[in-house]
Design an enzyme around this catalytic site. Structure first.
Site, PDB file in Angstrom:
ATOM      1  N   SER A 118       0.825  -1.205   0.000  1.00 47.84           N
ATOM      2  CA  SER A 118       0.000   0.000   0.000  1.00 47.84           C
ATOM      3  C   SER A 118       0.859   1.253   0.000  1.00 47.84           C
ATOM      4  CB  SER A 118      -0.929  -0.001   1.214  1.00 47.84           C
ATOM      5  OG  SER A 118      -0.193  -0.220   2.391  1.00 47.84           O
ATOM      6  N   HIS A 139      -2.271  -3.059  -6.343  1.00 43.95           N
ATOM      7  CA  HIS A 139      -2.783  -2.706  -5.016  1.00 43.95           C
ATOM      8  C   HIS A 139      -4.300  -2.923  -4.981  1.00 43.95           C
ATOM      9  CE1 HIS A 139      -3.328   0.680  -1.801  1.00 43.95           C
ATOM     10  NE2 HIS A 139      -3.375  -0.516  -1.265  1.00 43.95           N
ATOM     11  N   GLU A 151      -5.348  -0.592  -8.007  1.00 46.09           N
ATOM     12  CA  GLU A 151      -4.427   0.502  -8.335  1.00 46.09           C
ATOM     13  C   GLU A 151      -3.156  -0.163  -8.865  1.00 46.09           C
ATOM     14  OE1 GLU A 151      -2.967   2.709  -4.893  1.00 46.09           O
ATOM     15  OE2 GLU A 151      -3.029   4.572  -6.028  1.00 46.09           O
ATOM     16  N   ASN A 189      -3.610   6.184  -1.320  1.00 46.13           N
ATOM     17  CA  ASN A 189      -3.273   6.582   0.049  1.00 46.13           C
ATOM     18  C   ASN A 189      -2.741   8.012   0.157  1.00 46.13           C
ATOM     19  OD1 ASN A 189      -4.136   4.414   1.637  1.00 46.13           O
ATOM     20  ND2 ASN A 189      -2.487   3.162   0.768  1.00 46.13           N
TER      21      ASN A 189
HETATM   22  N1  CAA Z   1     -15.932 -11.277   0.961  1.00 42.28           N
HETATM   23  C1  CAA Z   1     -17.008 -11.343   0.144  1.00 42.28           C
HETATM   24  N2  CAA Z   1     -18.053 -10.503   0.246  1.00 42.28           N
HETATM   25  C2  CAA Z   1     -18.021  -9.590   1.245  1.00 42.28           C
HETATM   26  C3  CAA Z   1     -16.930  -9.465   2.131  1.00 42.28           C
HETATM   27  C4  CAA Z   1     -15.847 -10.360   1.940  1.00 42.28           C
HETATM   28  N3  CAA Z   1     -14.746 -10.309   2.708  1.00 42.28           N
HETATM   29  N4  CAA Z   1     -17.187  -8.452   2.995  1.00 42.28           N
HETATM   30  C5  CAA Z   1     -18.384  -7.953   2.651  1.00 42.28           C
HETATM   31  N5  CAA Z   1     -18.884  -8.628   1.607  1.00 42.28           N
HETATM   32  C6  CAA Z   1     -20.131  -8.336   0.879  1.00 42.28           C
HETATM   33  C7  CAA Z   1     -21.382  -8.713   1.610  1.00 42.28           C
HETATM   34  O1  CAA Z   1     -21.764 -10.043   1.355  1.00 42.28           O
HETATM   35  C8  CAA Z   1     -22.392  -7.723   1.040  1.00 42.28           C
HETATM   36  O2  CAA Z   1     -22.821  -8.186  -0.242  1.00 42.28           O
HETATM   37  P1  CAA Z   1     -24.201  -7.684  -0.947  1.00 42.28           P
HETATM   38  O3  CAA Z   1     -24.006  -6.226  -1.283  1.00 42.28           O
HETATM   39  O4  CAA Z   1     -24.325  -8.550  -2.167  1.00 42.28           O
HETATM   40  O5  CAA Z   1     -25.277  -7.871   0.069  1.00 42.28           O
HETATM   41  C9  CAA Z   1     -21.573  -6.479   0.817  1.00 42.28           C
HETATM   42  O6  CAA Z   1     -20.217  -6.908   0.741  1.00 42.28           O
HETATM   43  C10 CAA Z   1     -21.736  -5.498   1.953  1.00 42.28           C
HETATM   44  O7  CAA Z   1     -21.376  -6.149   3.175  1.00 42.28           O
HETATM   45  P2  CAA Z   1     -22.185  -6.047   4.546  1.00 42.28           P
HETATM   46  O8  CAA Z   1     -23.659  -5.959   4.262  1.00 42.28           O
HETATM   47  O9  CAA Z   1     -21.696  -7.111   5.460  1.00 42.28           O
HETATM   48  O10 CAA Z   1     -21.666  -4.717   5.230  1.00 42.28           O
HETATM   49  P3  CAA Z   1     -21.692  -3.235   4.741  1.00 42.28           P
HETATM   50  O11 CAA Z   1     -22.834  -2.927   3.859  1.00 42.28           O
HETATM   51  O12 CAA Z   1     -21.510  -2.484   5.996  1.00 42.28           O
HETATM   52  O13 CAA Z   1     -20.373  -3.126   3.848  1.00 42.28           O
HETATM   53  C11 CAA Z   1     -18.071  -2.811   3.472  1.00 42.28           C
HETATM   54  C12 CAA Z   1     -19.130  -3.467   4.334  1.00 42.28           C
HETATM   55  C13 CAA Z   1     -18.112  -3.419   2.051  1.00 42.28           C
HETATM   56  C14 CAA Z   1     -16.730  -3.120   4.108  1.00 42.28           C
HETATM   57  C15 CAA Z   1     -18.385  -1.269   3.364  1.00 42.28           C
HETATM   58  O14 CAA Z   1     -18.547  -0.737   4.651  1.00 42.28           O
HETATM   59  C16 CAA Z   1     -17.310  -0.492   2.660  1.00 42.28           C
HETATM   60  O15 CAA Z   1     -17.256  -0.451   1.446  1.00 42.28           O
HETATM   61  N6  CAA Z   1     -16.428   0.163   3.444  1.00 42.28           N
HETATM   62  C17 CAA Z   1     -15.299   0.927   2.928  1.00 42.28           C
HETATM   63  C18 CAA Z   1     -14.225  -0.026   2.535  1.00 42.28           C
HETATM   64  C19 CAA Z   1     -13.014   0.690   2.031  1.00 42.28           C
HETATM   65  O16 CAA Z   1     -12.939   1.904   1.911  1.00 42.28           O
HETATM   66  N7  CAA Z   1     -11.989  -0.109   1.701  1.00 42.28           N
HETATM   67  C20 CAA Z   1     -10.715   0.419   1.267  1.00 42.28           C
HETATM   68  C21 CAA Z   1      -9.826   0.523   2.457  1.00 42.28           C
HETATM   69  S1  CAA Z   1      -8.269   1.161   1.997  1.00 42.28           S
HETATM   70  C22 CAA Z   1      -7.428  -0.172   1.448  1.00 42.28           C
HETATM   71  O17 CAA Z   1      -7.859  -1.284   1.461  1.00 42.28           O
HETATM   72  C23 CAA Z   1      -6.094   0.086   0.907  1.00 42.28           C
HETATM   73  C24 CAA Z   1      -5.019   0.605   1.733  1.00 42.28           C
HETATM   74  O18 CAA Z   1      -3.918   0.658   1.223  1.00 42.28           O
HETATM   75  C25 CAA Z   1      -5.165   1.093   3.129  1.00 42.28           C
END
Ligand code: CAA
Length: 297
Positions: A118, A139, A151, A189
């Protein structure tokens, strides 16, 4: 391209193995820690079950995808037939350089070496190999099966042909690739972490409380999570480490990590993974509870 090796069976490695296997690739998932591999397969199965219950994947597709994954505790064995290696080990520069030196020795000639880092420089990683033109950043975002973005980071020496191949491959996974050049924090990031840092500063300065900051960004900007919840989700130690990469890399005060973030990491409050950050987390509960430390402030 059909044979993919994923190095590291933590959250990101699992997710990357999951999406390649789901798209029909043969995946060798490698981790030197054998019990971690067992845990990884359980997590991947659970995540496929979730997709089956939502109807986005059939039971048959799940079984097919799982049969595409083989696990290895010997990295050299895992890369024998690899056409692409995606490294998703712990975000530690010395560890990554060691892995890439080893991959360069053992992966087949012509095999592309990608890192899911990252924030560590792809150019620096490539420089320890004798194939810098084949080294690239891939990424993925957490949770990998859900997030559409990859990315793609071109190091100083990454060839255009390799970049084009990785772009095409990302599309085959159903992802949307975006290509960026190799500078601190890349793009994701470089933009995300100052926002998170600013949210922490706003709390530190007493301008608003945890709930207000997150609700404003969630409802006002349509972000799925507020920046403080997202910081907990990513890991406060990871956020701090990326901010330090930006701060040192650009030499600009605007990236200086908020002292509150530094204190929290020092105190072992790392977010979801430690059970407490800006919120407290109880296994099995989806309720978002502001940490006692930040209540009534
Ligand atoms: N595997 C498969 N499916 C998953 C999953 C996983 N690990 N986690 C969640 N899901 C699916 C669920 O089954 C659900 O599917 P449907 O839409 O078909 O119903 C969907 O994702 C949404 O999940 P939830 O209903 O359990 O929960 P939510 O609606 O609160 O969503 C979330 C959870 C997807 C994490 C959402 O909150 C989100 O998008 N958050 C932001 C995530 C983000 O910004 N990520 C980037 C972080 S930065 C990074 O990764 C890089 C870095 O370098 C730091």
């Amino acid at each position: 391209m059909n044979n993919i090796t994923v190095i590291g069976a933590g959250t990101m490695g699992n997710g990357i193995a999951h999406v390649f296997a789901q798209s029909g690739f043969k995946v060798a998932l490698a981790d030197v820690n054998a019990p971690q591999l067992e845990k990884a397969l359980q997590t991947i199965t659970k995540n496929f079950d979730r997709q089956v219950s939502k109807g986005s994947v059939t039971e048959e597709q799940k079984q097919q995808a799982l049969s595409n994954i083989q696990t290895y505790s010997d990295v050299n064995e895992a890369v024998k037939n690899a056409e692409l290696v995606v490294e998703a080990a712990t975000e530690n520069i010395d560890l990554k350089l060691k892995i890439f030196r080893q991959l360069d020795e053992t992966a087949p000639k012509g095999c592309i070496l990608a890192s899911n880092t990252s924030s560590i420089s792809i150019t620096r990683i490539a420089a320890v190999t004798k194939r810098p033109e084949l080294v690239i950043g891939m990424h993925f975002m957490n949770p990998v099966p859900v997030m559409k973005l990859v990315e793609i980071i071109n190091g100083y020496s990454t060839s255009t042909a390799v970049s084009d191949q990785v772009i095409a491959l990302s599309r085959k996974l159903g992802k949307v690739p975006c290509v960026v050049n190799d500078y601190p924090g890349f793009i994701a990031n470089k933009i995300l972490m100052p926002m998170i840092n600013e949210a922490i500063y706003s709390l530190y300065e007493g301008i608003a409380d945890v709930e207000a900051i997150d609700t404003i960004m969630k409802l006002g900007m349509a972000h799925p999570m507020g920046p403080l919840q997202l910081a907990d989700f990513i890991g406060l130690d990871v956020c701090l480490s990326i901010l330090n990469v930006l701060y040192e890399g650009f030499g600009n005060q605007k990236y200086a990590p908020c002292p509150l973030l530094v204190n929290m990491v020092t105190a072992g409050k790392l977010g979801v993974k430690s059970g407490e950050g800006f919120y407290t987390y109880t296994a099995g509960s989806k309720e978002l509870v502001v940490s006692e430390r930040f209540k009534n402030r």
